[in-house]
Motif scaffolding. Sequence first.
Motif, PDB file in Angstrom:
ATOM      1  N   THR A   1      -3.363   9.716  -5.687  1.00 44.80           N
ATOM      2  CA  THR A   1      -4.315   9.427  -4.628  1.00 44.80           C
ATOM      3  C   THR A   1      -4.057   8.025  -4.071  1.00 44.80           C
ATOM      4  O   THR A   1      -3.367   7.210  -4.693  1.00 44.80           O
ATOM      5  N   SER A   2      -4.623   7.750  -2.916  1.00 47.80           N
ATOM      6  CA  SER A   2      -4.429   6.432  -2.300  1.00 47.80           C
ATOM      7  C   SER A   2      -5.004   5.324  -3.181  1.00 47.80           C
ATOM      8  O   SER A   2      -4.419   4.247  -3.303  1.00 47.80           O
TER       9      SER A   2
ATOM     10  N   ARG B   1       0.838  -1.199   0.000  1.00 50.71           N
ATOM     11  CA  ARG B   1       0.000   0.000   0.000  1.00 50.71           C
ATOM     12  C   ARG B   1       0.876   1.253   0.000  1.00 50.71           C
ATOM     13  O   ARG B   1       0.385   2.359   0.169  1.00 50.71           O
TER      14      ARG B   1
END
Length: 213
Positions: free
Chosen positions: A185-186, A94
């Motif tokens: 963005t994530s 992530r």
Amino acid sequence: MTLMDAVLFAPVALLISLMPGPNNFCALNNGIRRGVGSAVLATSGRVVAFAIFLSISAIGLGAMLLASETAFTAIKWIGAAYLLYLGIVAWRSRDFSGLDMLDGNAAQPSQQRSVWRLMLQEFLIGISNPKAILLFAAIFPQFIKPDQPATEQFLYLGTTYLLAEYCASVVYALFGRQIRRFVRTSKGVIRLNKTTGAFYMGAGGLLLGTSRL
């Protein structure tokens, strides 16, 4: 062989080096995450690996590796395992480190260490790919003139090809830099990591299907 022969070989070398593959995808990924400069520097790892294969081919051991089912299979499985490992790590990640390392910032010691890791990754992908052996041991000899010293010709052709690898890296890294704007963005980061992971795992699977023919 003359310098002009090497120049004439350059377009062929560039076309071969631009072919999609794990190393070029690595340059694309590095271009996204670390910038063009770091991606091109990391290409030195790949170039060292290919220089080793060139040397092996120049002294005739490349043909022996192609003829050995055991050696070829061992390299293939090692390469596939490494690509699958990279794929799993990327898929589960992530993280999107490196966002603050671009656009003219001064290199810090941690960034320099990161570049060395990228170079090592490029080297390991290159050195564990039997397709590189196929290229240098099977394709290169077709451009060798039998009535001239083979070592000198390998030097000219090899140097031309290795320079072409840097050019290919620039192309892929620049493309990666353009893609970068879509992953700030994530959610974009997660998509990028999963795409990266899927590609590496797919490349590992395809590598297992590689044959010597």
